[in-house]
Design a protein around this motif. Sequence first.
Motif, PDB file in Angstrom:
ATOM      1  N   ARG A 217     -20.897  -9.567  17.646  1.00 10.11           N
ATOM      2  CA  ARG A 217     -20.371  -8.412  18.085  1.00 10.11           C
ATOM      3  C   ARG A 217     -20.267  -7.053  17.476  1.00 10.11           C
ATOM      4  O   ARG A 217     -20.391  -6.021  18.127  1.00 10.11           O
ATOM      5  CB  ARG A 217     -19.227  -8.826  18.883  1.00 10.11           C
ATOM      6  CG  ARG A 217     -18.577  -7.703  19.891  1.00 10.11           C
ATOM      7  CD  ARG A 217     -17.049  -8.417  20.597  1.00 10.11           C
ATOM      8  NE  ARG A 217     -16.080  -9.025  19.894  1.00 10.11           N
ATOM      9  CZ  ARG A 217     -15.973 -10.434  19.865  1.00 10.11           C
ATOM     10  NH1 ARG A 217     -16.692 -11.206  20.673  1.00 10.11           N
ATOM     11  NH2 ARG A 217     -15.210 -10.908  18.790  1.00 10.11           N
ATOM     12  N   ASN A 218     -20.038  -7.445  16.153  1.00 10.88           N
ATOM     13  CA  ASN A 218     -19.913  -6.326  15.193  1.00 10.88           C
ATOM     14  C   ASN A 218     -20.978  -5.921  14.575  1.00 10.88           C
ATOM     15  O   ASN A 218     -20.946  -5.204  13.535  1.00 10.88           O
ATOM     16  CB  ASN A 218     -18.319  -6.464  14.221  1.00 10.88           C
ATOM     17  CG  ASN A 218     -17.233  -6.717  15.036  1.00 10.88           C
ATOM     18  OD1 ASN A 218     -16.900  -6.113  15.952  1.00 10.88           O
ATOM     19  ND2 ASN A 218     -16.337  -7.642  14.289  1.00 10.88           N
ATOM     20  N   GLY A 219     -22.214  -6.308  14.933  1.00  4.76           N
ATOM     21  CA  GLY A 219     -23.392  -6.108  13.996  1.00  4.76           C
ATOM     22  C   GLY A 219     -23.508  -6.809  12.759  1.00  4.76           C
ATOM     23  O   GLY A 219     -23.863  -6.205  11.852  1.00  4.76           O
ATOM     24  N   TRP A 220     -22.997  -8.168  12.715  1.00  2.08           N
ATOM     25  CA  TRP A 220     -22.912  -8.644  11.616  1.00  2.08           C
ATOM     26  C   TRP A 220     -22.235  -8.193  10.565  1.00  2.08           C
ATOM     27  O   TRP A 220     -22.399  -8.151   9.471  1.00  2.08           O
ATOM     28  CB  TRP A 220     -24.498  -9.258  10.874  1.00  2.08           C
ATOM     29  CG  TRP A 220     -25.089 -10.065  12.031  1.00  2.08           C
ATOM     30  CD1 TRP A 220     -26.013  -9.712  12.887  1.00  2.08           C
ATOM     31  CD2 TRP A 220     -25.009 -11.470  12.038  1.00  2.08           C
ATOM     32  NE1 TRP A 220     -26.247 -10.961  13.631  1.00  2.08           N
ATOM     33  CE2 TRP A 220     -25.748 -11.924  13.203  1.00  2.08           C
ATOM     34  CE3 TRP A 220     -24.221 -12.322  11.306  1.00  2.08           C
ATOM     35  CZ2 TRP A 220     -25.752 -13.223  13.532  1.00  2.08           C
ATOM     36  CZ3 TRP A 220     -24.195 -13.587  11.703  1.00  2.08           C
ATOM     37  CH2 TRP A 220     -25.015 -14.316  12.629  1.00  2.08           C
ATOM     38  N   LYS A 221     -21.147  -7.667  10.974  1.00  2.00           N
ATOM     39  CA  LYS A 221     -19.946  -7.126   9.977  1.00  2.00           C
ATOM     40  C   LYS A 221     -18.566  -7.935  10.441  1.00  2.00           C
ATOM     41  O   LYS A 221     -18.523  -8.393  11.207  1.00  2.00           O
ATOM     42  CB  LYS A 221     -19.551  -5.690  10.251  1.00  2.00           C
ATOM     43  CG  LYS A 221     -20.957  -4.555  10.182  1.00  2.00           C
ATOM     44  CD  LYS A 221     -20.718  -4.043   8.735  1.00  2.00           C
ATOM     45  CE  LYS A 221     -21.900  -3.025   8.790  1.00  2.00           C
ATOM     46  NZ  LYS A 221     -22.888  -2.918   7.737  1.00  2.00           N
ATOM     47  N   THR A 222     -17.859  -8.115   9.330  1.00  2.00           N
ATOM     48  CA  THR A 222     -16.731  -8.933   9.339  1.00  2.00           C
ATOM     49  C   THR A 222     -15.597  -8.043  10.272  1.00  2.00           C
ATOM     50  O   THR A 222     -15.798  -6.825  10.329  1.00  2.00           O
ATOM     51  CB  THR A 222     -15.959  -9.199   8.003  1.00  2.00           C
ATOM     52  OG1 THR A 222     -15.834  -7.894   7.153  1.00  2.00           O
ATOM     53  CG2 THR A 222     -16.958  -9.836   7.113  1.00  2.00           C
ATOM     54  N   ALA A 223     -14.432  -8.360  10.441  1.00  2.00           N
ATOM     55  CA  ALA A 223     -13.317  -7.753  10.947  1.00  2.00           C
ATOM     56  C   ALA A 223     -13.228  -6.381  10.146  1.00  2.00           C
ATOM     57  O   ALA A 223     -12.400  -5.445  10.517  1.00  2.00           O
ATOM     58  CB  ALA A 223     -12.299  -8.532  11.313  1.00  2.00           C
ATOM     59  N   ALA A 224     -13.155  -6.581   8.814  1.00  2.00           N
ATOM     60  CA  ALA A 224     -12.916  -5.570   7.778  1.00  2.00           C
ATOM     61  C   ALA A 224     -14.142  -4.577   7.676  1.00  2.00           C
ATOM     62  O   ALA A 224     -14.269  -3.800   6.632  1.00  2.00           O
ATOM     63  CB  ALA A 224     -12.505  -5.967   6.542  1.00  2.00           C
ATOM     64  N   ARG A 225     -15.231  -4.812   8.593  1.00  2.00           N
ATOM     65  CA  ARG A 225     -16.466  -4.042   8.534  1.00  2.00           C
ATOM     66  C   ARG A 225     -17.088  -4.079   7.196  1.00  2.00           C
ATOM     67  O   ARG A 225     -17.729  -3.217   6.951  1.00  2.00           O
ATOM     68  CB  ARG A 225     -15.828  -2.438   8.813  1.00  2.00           C
ATOM     69  CG  ARG A 225     -15.337  -2.254  10.195  1.00  2.00           C
ATOM     70  CD  ARG A 225     -16.596  -2.327  11.207  1.00  2.00           C
ATOM     71  NE  ARG A 225     -16.017  -1.970  12.148  1.00  2.00           N
ATOM     72  CZ  ARG A 225     -16.502  -2.572  13.346  1.00  2.00           C
ATOM     73  NH1 ARG A 225     -17.257  -3.449  13.169  1.00  2.00           N
ATOM     74  NH2 ARG A 225     -15.975  -2.291  14.746  1.00  2.00           N
TER      75      ARG A 225
END
Length: 154
Positions: free
Chosen positions: A91-99
Amino acid sequence: MSKDTTPEVVIYTDGGCRGNPGIGGWGAVLHYGEHERLLSGHEPYTTNNRMELTAAIRALEALSRPCRVALWTDSEYLRNGITRWIHGWIRNGWKTAARKPVKNAELWQALLAQTQRHSIEWHWVKGHSGHEGNEQADRLANEAMDTLAAESAS
């Protein structure tokens, strides 16, 4: 009539490193009826998490057709990553919650492709607790590291 949910294939995987990062090895034990297949491999400089992921990927890739699978791992990173965290990463484009970029994204993507091919039940087992399938996968991973260390020493 109810759908049969009995796994066709039972897989045990393990990965490890000597140093983290360091020499790595992975092992997988596949059971299909009366048949057993052992897989293993190594990398000269890697991490424990990469070896855990690689073991699962290689085991699932070894199946010649889509199957119902019960996959056992002693890695909470692997099990939680594929059953819980991956949805947010996608959902985040293969980024963690911390971006930040997801570590080992290429391996997670390869594993995700296998989950779309097979119907997999993910199970966790405590490592080094005497569980025969996990112990056998651990031995394979360690033998793979031993092989690489011997090759490197020659």
